[in-house]
Write an enzyme that holds these catalytic residues in place. Structure first.
Site, short mmCIF file in Angstrom:
data_model
loop_
_atom_site.label_atom_id
_atom_site.label_comp_id
_atom_site.label_asym_id
_atom_site.label_seq_id
_atom_site.Cartn_x
_atom_site.Cartn_y
_atom_site.Cartn_z
N ARG A 106 34.89 40.38 45.96
CA ARG A 106 35.91 40.41 44.84
C ARG A 106 35.11 40.98 43.46
O ARG A 106 35.89 41.94 42.71
CB ARG A 106 36.27 39.02 44.56
CG ARG A 106 37.59 39.04 43.13
CD ARG A 106 37.77 37.79 42.81
NE ARG A 106 38.17 36.85 44.00
CZ ARG A 106 39.44 36.64 44.45
NH1 ARG A 106 40.54 37.06 43.90
NH2 ARG A 106 39.40 35.67 45.56
N GLU A 139 27.03 38.05 49.55
CA GLU A 139 28.17 38.75 50.02
C GLU A 139 29.34 38.86 48.95
O GLU A 139 30.53 38.12 49.20
CB GLU A 139 28.90 38.17 51.46
CG GLU A 139 27.84 37.90 52.35
CD GLU A 139 28.23 37.10 53.64
OE1 GLU A 139 27.98 37.72 54.80
OE2 GLU A 139 29.08 36.27 53.46
N PRO A 140 29.00 39.49 47.77
CA PRO A 140 30.05 39.45 46.86
C PRO A 140 31.12 40.45 47.50
O PRO A 140 30.72 41.63 47.75
CB PRO A 140 29.31 40.10 45.55
CG PRO A 140 28.12 40.65 46.22
CD PRO A 140 27.87 39.95 47.43
N ARG A 168 49.56 38.82 45.95
CA ARG A 168 48.76 37.68 45.72
C ARG A 168 49.53 36.55 44.85
O ARG A 168 49.17 35.36 44.87
CB ARG A 168 47.77 37.87 44.91
CG ARG A 168 46.54 38.55 45.64
CD ARG A 168 45.22 39.06 45.14
NE ARG A 168 44.47 37.89 44.59
CZ ARG A 168 44.42 37.37 43.71
NH1 ARG A 168 44.80 37.90 42.53
NH2 ARG A 168 43.50 36.23 43.32
N CYS A 227 63.22 42.49 48.79
CA CYS A 227 64.35 41.50 48.87
C CYS A 227 63.77 40.16 49.04
O CYS A 227 63.98 39.71 50.14
CB CYS A 227 65.22 42.07 50.05
SG CYS A 227 65.92 43.54 49.46
C1 LIG Z 1 35.64 36.74 51.58
C2 LIG Z 1 34.38 36.40 51.98
C3 LIG Z 1 33.23 36.92 51.00
C4 LIG Z 1 33.82 37.63 49.82
O1 LIG Z 1 34.15 36.65 48.84
P1 LIG Z 1 34.53 36.95 47.42
O2 LIG Z 1 34.98 35.94 46.71
O3 LIG Z 1 35.51 38.33 47.37
O4 LIG Z 1 33.35 37.30 46.88
C5 LIG Z 1 32.17 36.72 51.37
N1 LIG Z 1 31.56 36.09 52.58
C6 LIG Z 1 32.39 35.77 53.64
C7 LIG Z 1 32.01 35.18 54.78
C8 LIG Z 1 33.95 35.73 53.27
O5 LIG Z 1 34.58 35.42 54.13
#
Ligand SMILES: *Cc1c(COP(=O)(O)O)cnc(C)c1O
Length: 441
Positions: A297, A294-295, A334, A365
């Site tokens: 970022r 699950e990438p 961020r 502000c």
């Molecule tokens: C945030 C998250 C991701 C993605 O993480 P990245 O650092 O953006 O790659 C994948 N799986 C789960 C469950 C997350 O909470």
């Protein structure tokens, strides 16, 4: 691949993004402006999908973690690249469905899913739900019974690998609001309980060890621990998991400091994960599970640049020089959240060498309204176009209307052409849901 390929300096000395001149984009669409390079996103999706095909016989699926950047167009792009998605709220799920994303390739996450979110997911037939509490499991089972459906689920497990950008630690028992701990036996208990539920089908497990992680070994260690746990569940409960979701968290480039730590090619993170899964599954004589990654970022982060116009400049002798821009924590919180670091440059004078160190502040502000602290730029003047790099992930998705500033629009660039994928907000949009009760009239 990893990006920077999207950014060039053109013959006018201007920054170009995906072939489009950043100063022209600023003129055409105004600032602040989020710019996303479509080809970069496509290439990242394709590279991850190819790694699963070549290194794992195609026995898996890339899920883009859409919390990093969610709008209808992004779901179209990743769908066209053969990638599934993660969603973590009803709003993200709704956005994906409205974009026509196939429900069977959606995985719903979240540590406190609401009844309405579960209902939306089950009614629309999402492929997977990663269950994170007993009450959620009970509610989901009851909901499926009512609807005459059987839902595939994963259990969110905490393998006790805590990873940070520059290090990782193994912890016996991790303090986290997410998941069931392997170490204290709760992961085993929820497994046994889930197997008693008749209206859900337990497919396997999910873990996610953190974000912006550079150390490949932490991903390999998580894979090793998950497989050891799965082998234990097979021995103790007779349950063989068909699927394993090892989350995201691959670190990307924000500054040259990151460049020293990051792998040169982001698919290396995935290849490390795959190698570890194969090694440990085979060693345990465990059937190689269907693999999800699950990438978030790393798919969109470096595809994005935010453009601002420089306004007030305040030089505090002996202290620092503040350069204020027309954005702020409402488009990028961020720094305020965790002192995130970025690289900035002047889009209209991109080839000029840096000669001064400044702090880029926003227009909110709040004293903590900083976009980036201590960046090196050529002598900055009012009216310059400032580009902040690697803002594609967790910027637009974390934006707010703080101070009733409008959330900036997003344009998608392809072959030098840009068009909106998120339109600008008007002042009218900002007051759209406001109500003045009659008694206040
Ligand atoms: C945030 C998250 C991701 C993605 O993480 P990245 O650092 O953006 O790659 C994948 N799986 C789960 C469950 C997350 O909470």
């Amino acid at each position: 691949m990893n990006a920077r390929e999207t950014l060039k300096i053109n013959s006018l000395g201007h920054l170009s993004i995906g072939g489009a001149d950043a100063t022209e984009l600023a003129k055409q669409f105004g600032t602040p402006l989020y710019v996303m390079d479509e080809q970069y996103i496509r290439d990242m999706c394709a590279a991850y999908a190819a790694a699963i095909r070549t290194d794992y016989d195609g026995n898996g699926l890339v899920l883009y973690a859409s919390k990093a950047f969610s709008c209808m167009a992004i779901y179209k792009i990743v769908q066209q690249e053969g990638v599934g998605v993660d969603v973590v709220s009803g709003g993200e799920l709704y956005t994906a469905l409205r974009a026509g994303f196939p429900a069977e390739k959606i995985c719903l996450h979240g540590n406190n899913k609401q009844p309405g979110e579960l209902a939306l997911a089950v009614e629309n037939g999402v492929g997977l739900i990663a269950v994170d509490s007993y009450s959620e499991l009970d509610a989901l089972d009851a909901l499926c019974a009512k609807q005459g459906k059987k839902q595939d689920i994963l259990l969110r497990v905490n393998p006790g690998v805590e990873a940070h950008t520059h290090r990782f630690i193994q912890t016996a028992k991790t303090d986290s609001k997410f998941g069931f701990s392997v170490a204290d036996g709760t992961a085993e208990k929820i497994t046994a309980y889930a197997l008693t539920k008749r209206n859900v089908r337990l497919q396997g497990y999910h873990c996610h060890i953190g974000s912006q992680i550079f150390e490949k070994q932490s991903f390999a260690l998580a894979a090793q621990k998950m497989l050891a746990f799965m082998a234990q569940m097979r021995a103790k409960l007779g349950f063989t998991a068909a699927a394993l979701n090892l989350g995201g968290g691959y670190g990307i480039w924000y500054t040259d400091e990151d460049a020293k730590l990051a792998v040169p090619d982001y698919t290396e993170y995935l290849r490390t994960v795959i190698a570890a899964v194969k090694e440990h599954a085979d060693a345990l004589s465990y059937p190689r599970p269907y693999l999800y990654i699950e990438p978030g970022r790393s798919i969109v982060g470096e595809a994005g640049v935010t453009l601002y116009t420089v306004g007030a400049i305040k030089d505090i002798p002996g202290v620092k020089k503040y350069v204020a821009v027309d954005g702020g924590m409402f488009d990028n919180p961020r720094y305020a959240l965790y002192q995130a670091k970025y690289t900035a440059l002047l889009a209209n004078r991109a080839a000029e060498p840096a000669s001064e160190r400044v702090t880029v502040a926003g227009k909110c502000c709040e004293s903590g309204d900083i976009i980036c602290a201590d960046v090196d730029l050529p002598p900055v003047k009012e009216g310059d176009i400032l580009a902040v790099l690697s803002t594609g992930a967790y910027n637009y998705s974390m934006a707010s209307n703080y101070n009733r500033n409008a959330v900036p629009p997003v344009v998608l660039v392809k072959d030098g052409q840009a068009e909106y994928i998120v339109k600008p907000q008007s002042y009218e949009d900002i007051v759209r849901n406001d109500v003045i009760p009659a008694r206040l009239q």
